[in-house]
Design a protein around this motif. Structure first.
Motif: not given
Length: 73
Positions: A50, A59, A35, A48, A63, A61, A46
């Motif tokens: 796994t 997955p 990120g 991302s 932020s 994400r 931000w």
């Protein structure tokens, strides 16, 4: 004399701490992340990635917002 005793005691403490056995276990899960972030007063971050758990991949994400920050990464 005090300095010598302190040095010997510190060295002995360091040696004894390293002799303590550590039992490494296989991890239950692994998280892989990537990120970035940018900030000029108010920042934004931000990312991302796994999550690998019991052989399955999930997955992720991420932020976030920060205040009073300056920088780029």
């Amino acid at each position: 004399m005090r300095k010598i005793l302190a040095a010997v005691a510190t060295g002995l403490a360091l040696v004894l701490c390293q002799l303590t056995p550590s039992f490494a276990q296989a991890p239950y899960a692994i998280v892989e992340l990537s990120g970035g972030s940018v900030a000029a007063g108010v920042g934004l971050s931000w990312g991302s990635g796994t999550l690998i758990f019991q052989g399955k991949r999930y997955p992720l994400r991420l932020s976030g917002i920060s205040l009073a920050s300056v920088g780029v990464s």
